[in-house]
Design a protein around this motif. Structure first.
Motif, PDB file in Angstrom:
ATOM      1  N   LEU A  59       0.875  -1.170   0.000  1.00 16.69           N
ATOM      2  CA  LEU A  59       0.000   0.000   0.000  1.00 16.69           C
ATOM      3  C   LEU A  59       0.907   1.214   0.000  1.00 16.69           C
ATOM      4  N   ASN A  60       0.729   2.091  -0.971  1.00 15.78           N
ATOM      5  CA  ASN A  60       1.502   3.318  -1.060  1.00 15.78           C
ATOM      6  C   ASN A  60       0.587   4.515  -0.832  1.00 15.78           C
ATOM      7  N   VAL A  61       1.057   5.436  -0.032  1.00 14.44           N
ATOM      8  CA  VAL A  61       0.309   6.668   0.196  1.00 14.44           C
ATOM      9  C   VAL A  61       1.245   7.839  -0.076  1.00 14.44           C
ATOM     10  N   ASN A  62       0.864   8.678  -1.016  1.00  8.27           N
ATOM     11  CA  ASN A  62       1.649   9.871  -1.358  1.00  8.27           C
ATOM     12  C   ASN A  62       1.094  11.095  -0.653  1.00  8.27           C
ATOM     13  N   ALA A  63       1.933  12.114  -0.553  1.00  7.66           N
ATOM     14  CA  ALA A  63       1.503  13.417  -0.016  1.00  7.66           C
ATOM     15  C   ALA A  63       0.718  13.231   1.280  1.00  7.66           C
ATOM     16  N   LEU A  64       1.368  12.623   2.258  1.00 10.12           N
ATOM     17  CA  LEU A  64       0.697  12.290   3.511  1.00 10.12           C
ATOM     18  C   LEU A  64       0.061  13.509   4.167  1.00 10.12           C
ATOM     19  N   GLU A  65      -1.131  13.264   4.723  1.00 10.71           N
ATOM     20  CA  GLU A  65      -1.853  14.289   5.470  1.00 10.71           C
ATOM     21  C   GLU A  65      -2.011  13.813   6.922  1.00 10.71           C
ATOM     22  N   LEU A  66      -2.265  14.762   7.803  1.00 12.78           N
ATOM     23  CA  LEU A  66      -2.401  14.422   9.220  1.00 12.78           C
ATOM     24  C   LEU A  66      -3.494  13.370   9.434  1.00 12.78           C
ATOM     25  N   ASP A  67      -4.578  13.471   8.663  1.00  8.51           N
ATOM     26  CA  ASP A  67      -5.706  12.545   8.809  1.00  8.51           C
ATOM     27  C   ASP A  67      -5.386  11.127   8.329  1.00  8.51           C
ATOM     28  N   ASP A  68      -4.223  10.942   7.717  1.00 11.96           N
ATOM     29  CA  ASP A  68      -3.828   9.591   7.297  1.00 11.96           C
ATOM     30  C   ASP A  68      -3.307   8.790   8.480  1.00 11.96           C
ATOM     31  N   SER A  69      -3.127   9.422   9.626  1.00 11.23           N
ATOM     32  CA  SER A  69      -2.701   8.703  10.823  1.00 11.23           C
ATOM     33  C   SER A  69      -3.772   7.682  11.194  1.00 11.23           C
ATOM     34  N   ALA A  70      -3.382   6.417  11.226  1.00  9.64           N
ATOM     35  CA  ALA A  70      -4.362   5.343  11.453  1.00  9.64           C
ATOM     36  C   ALA A  70      -3.633   4.015  11.543  1.00  9.64           C
ATOM     37  N   LEU A  71      -4.404   2.976  11.857  1.00 14.74           N
ATOM     38  CA  LEU A  71      -3.933   1.593  11.770  1.00 14.74           C
ATOM     39  C   LEU A  71      -4.317   1.079  10.382  1.00 14.74           C
ATOM     40  N   TYR A  72      -3.351   0.575   9.643  1.00 14.73           N
ATOM     41  CA  TYR A  72      -3.617   0.038   8.314  1.00 14.73           C
ATOM     42  C   TYR A  72      -3.556  -1.481   8.390  1.00 14.73           C
ATOM     43  N   LEU A  73      -4.657  -2.076   7.994  1.00 13.96           N
ATOM     44  CA  LEU A  73      -4.802  -3.525   8.080  1.00 13.96           C
ATOM     45  C   LEU A  73      -4.885  -4.123   6.688  1.00 13.96           C
ATOM     46  N   CYS A  74      -4.186  -5.223   6.484  1.00 11.82           N
ATOM     47  CA  CYS A  74      -4.399  -5.955   5.255  1.00 11.82           C
ATOM     48  C   CYS A  74      -5.056  -7.276   5.603  1.00 11.82           C
ATOM     49  N   ALA A  75      -5.826  -7.779   4.667  1.00 13.27           N
ATOM     50  CA  ALA A  75      -6.550  -9.031   4.864  1.00 13.27           C
ATOM     51  C   ALA A  75      -6.427  -9.865   3.602  1.00 13.27           C
ATOM     52  N   SER A  76      -6.194 -11.145   3.769  1.00 17.20           N
ATOM     53  CA  SER A  76      -6.110 -12.007   2.598  1.00 17.20           C
ATOM     54  C   SER A  76      -7.251 -13.022   2.618  1.00 17.20           C
ATOM     55  N   SER A  77      -7.576 -13.481   1.426  1.00 22.08           N
ATOM     56  CA  SER A  77      -8.653 -14.458   1.292  1.00 22.08           C
ATOM     57  C   SER A  77      -8.456 -15.213  -0.008  1.00 22.08           C
ATOM     58  N   LEU A  78      -9.185 -16.293  -0.140  1.00 23.41           N
ATOM     59  CA  LEU A  78      -9.220 -17.042  -1.382  1.00 23.41           C
ATOM     60  C   LEU A  78     -10.439 -16.540  -2.140  1.00 23.41           C
TER      61      LEU A  78
ATOM     62  N   ASN B 147     -13.736 -15.913  -4.095  1.00 24.83           N
ATOM     63  CA  ASN B 147     -14.980 -16.673  -4.128  1.00 24.83           C
ATOM     64  C   ASN B 147     -15.217 -17.481  -2.859  1.00 24.83           C
ATOM     65  N   THR B 148     -14.533 -17.106  -1.796  1.00 24.25           N
ATOM     66  CA  THR B 148     -14.857 -17.656  -0.481  1.00 24.25           C
ATOM     67  C   THR B 148     -15.227 -16.493   0.417  1.00 24.25           C
ATOM     68  N   ASP B 149     -15.601 -16.780   1.615  1.00 25.88           N
ATOM     69  CA  ASP B 149     -16.261 -15.759   2.410  1.00 25.88           C
ATOM     70  C   ASP B 149     -15.385 -15.027   3.420  1.00 25.88           C
ATOM     71  N   THR B 150     -14.361 -15.643   3.931  1.00 23.22           N
ATOM     72  CA  THR B 150     -13.694 -15.082   5.096  1.00 23.22           C
ATOM     73  C   THR B 150     -12.376 -14.419   4.741  1.00 23.22           C
ATOM     74  N   GLN B 151     -12.198 -13.207   5.227  1.00 26.42           N
ATOM     75  CA  GLN B 151     -10.935 -12.493   5.119  1.00 26.42           C
ATOM     76  C   GLN B 151     -10.182 -12.621   6.434  1.00 26.42           C
ATOM     77  N   TYR B 152      -8.898 -12.913   6.332  1.00 27.64           N
ATOM     78  CA  TYR B 152      -8.057 -13.067   7.512  1.00 27.64           C
ATOM     79  C   TYR B 152      -7.081 -11.905   7.568  1.00 27.64           C
ATOM     80  N   PHE B 153      -7.025 -11.262   8.719  1.00 29.99           N
ATOM     81  CA  PHE B 153      -6.293 -10.012   8.859  1.00 29.99           C
ATOM     82  C   PHE B 153      -4.901 -10.217   9.441  1.00 29.99           C
ATOM     83  N   GLY B 154      -4.016  -9.311   9.055  1.00 28.94           N
ATOM     84  CA  GLY B 154      -2.707  -9.227   9.669  1.00 28.94           C
ATOM     85  C   GLY B 154      -2.750  -8.346  10.902  1.00 28.94           C
TER      86      GLY B 154
END
Lengths: 117, 112
Positions: B76-95, B97-104
């Motif tokens: 994930l790339n974010v350019n020209a960072l702003e103060l409001d970009d401060s956050a927790l960034y989560l990625c989730a993977s899945s297979l 056509n299946t239902d469940t996303q698993y988070f890092g």
């Protein structure tokens, strides 16, 4: 647009008691999925339980069960015999039409559950 | 443990800078999604990648961009960072056509 509503910002429950966390949803889709995730203070989202909109029986996973009432558009999480380790934020989420390439989750604002010894 | 890993754990940047966050999907998963979680809120969907192409996007500006590699890892790339970009960034993977996303475990970004 999809929407998830969790009306309980925080709950305090005595250890070993059962607890119900409320979740209502709004969607015009006929096919959707509902999820509950647990988020401890460490930040990781832990998958707990899933219910598909066409599932006739309520989902259960160990101490977790999902009370799915489709007509009322509610999907409450029930935790039986609560433990101190259950203290965390709990998020209800909905997935748009399950299927190829459409896997966006919409989350509610969460409920902070605190288990009291 | 979901098998989804993210790096770095924490990051501090200043306004206007650019940042790259990394995610390694669970083995066998071919779809990765990114979410932004501001303090006290639920995660918000940024975008999803399948077969190295963006396959869905939330309400985020173009300065949020991503990549998925043949081994299903992602950035994930974010350019020209702003103060409001401060956050927790989560990625989730899945297979797909299946239902469940698993988070890092997430990357906590602070923009000063």
């Amino acid at each position: 647009a999809q929407k998830i509503t969790q009306t309980q910002p925080g709950m305090f429950v005595q250890e070993k008691e059962a607890v119900t966390l409320d979740c209502t949803y709004d969607t015009s889709d006929q096919s959707y999925g509902l999820f509950w995730y647990k988020q401890p203070s460490s930040g990781e989202m832990i998958f707990l339980i899933y219910q598909g909109s066409y599932d006739e029986q309520n989902a259960t996973e160990g101490r977790y069960s999902l009370n799915f009432q489709k007509a009322r558009k509610s999907a409450n999480l029930v935790i039986s015999a609560s433990q101190l380790g259950d203290s965390a934020m709990y998020f209800c989420a909905m997935r748009e039409t399950p299927g190829f390439g459409n896997e966006k989750l919409t989350f509610g604002t969460g409920t902070r559950l605190t288990i009291i010894p | 443990e979901t098998g989804v890993t993210q790096s770095p754990t924490h990051l501090i940047k200043t306004r206007g800078q650019q940042v790259t966050l990394r995610c390694s999907s669970q083995s066998g998963h071919n779809t990765v999604s990114w979410y932004q979680q501001a303090l006290g809120q639920g995660p918000q969907f940024i975008f999803q990648y399948y077969r190295e192409e963006e396959n869905g996007r939330g309400n985020f500006p173009p300065r949020f961009s991503g990549l998925q590699f043949p081994n299903y890892s992602s950035e994930l790339n974010v350019n020209a960072l702003e103060l409001d970009d401060s956050a927790l960034y989560l990625c989730a993977s899945s297979l797909v056509n299946t239902d469940t996303q698993y988070f890092g475990p997430g990357t906590r970004l602070t923009v000063l």
